[in-house]
Design a protein around this motif. Structure first.
Motif: not given
Length: 182
Positions: A130-131, A149-154, A158-161
């Motif tokens: 995921r990272q 974030a949309e591509v990853m579904g988060i 959460a993406l920034e983390s």
């Protein structure tokens, strides 16, 4: 062809060869870069790109513009195919990615640059999936935080983390590699 992605999809659904060619020309370089960075292998990346295009052709007749952003869907399909490939790899683990010799006559600067690229690829491959996905989408695919974030579904938070943790790990790993070289 200066058409939008959605218009190209509509034309692809009608078996328009020029639209297929335009879509491949437009999307192939990004798909190969994405898959190469996720998998570390150009040949496998080309396979992923080919499978992604097959899915585009199959999805084109049923595509409904406005329900989803085409690029977001495209990246998600490619990433899912990469993850499938990575899962299959776990069944036959490899200790380290193979080195590929530089075919050009070697100047010292080229060798150093190639070594740096190898270290970055290796450090990227060692990140949790995921990272690595977050780093590849933002830095290599140049997606905005919102799109990644949309591509990853988060969520964006959460993406920034994920990005923060990934950057820390990359800095740490690349710093250790440099220390080991001296």
């Amino acid at each position: 062809m200066g058409e939008t992605d959605e218009r190209l999809l509509a034309l692809i659904a009608q078996n328009n060869a020029a639209a297929v060619e335009a879509m491949v020309e437009r999307k192939l370089p990004r798909l190969i870069r994405l898959a190469t960075r996720m998998l570390g292998d150009r040949g496998e990346a080309e396979d992923i790109a080919q499978e992604t295009f097959l899915r585009i052709w199959r999805a084109a007749p049923g595509w409904r513009a406005g329900e989803a952003k085409f690029d977001t869907w495209l990246h998600r399909v490619a990433l899912n195919l990469c993850y499938d490939r990575l899962r299959r790899r776990r069944e036959t683990p490899v200790a380290e990615l193979p080195d590929r010799p530089d075919e050009r006559p070697g100047a010292e600067a080229d060798m150093l640059a190639a070594d740096d690229q190898h270290q970055v690829r290796r450090a990227l491959a060692e990140l949790p999936e995921r990272q690595r996905e977050a780093i590849v989408l933002q830095y290599y695919q140049e997606l905005s935080n919102g799109d990644a974030a949309e591509v990853m579904g988060i969520s964006i938070e959460a993406l920034e983390s994920l990005l923060s943790r990934a950057r820390r790990q990359l800095r740490s790993r690349l710093g250790r590699d440099r220390d080991e070289m001296t």
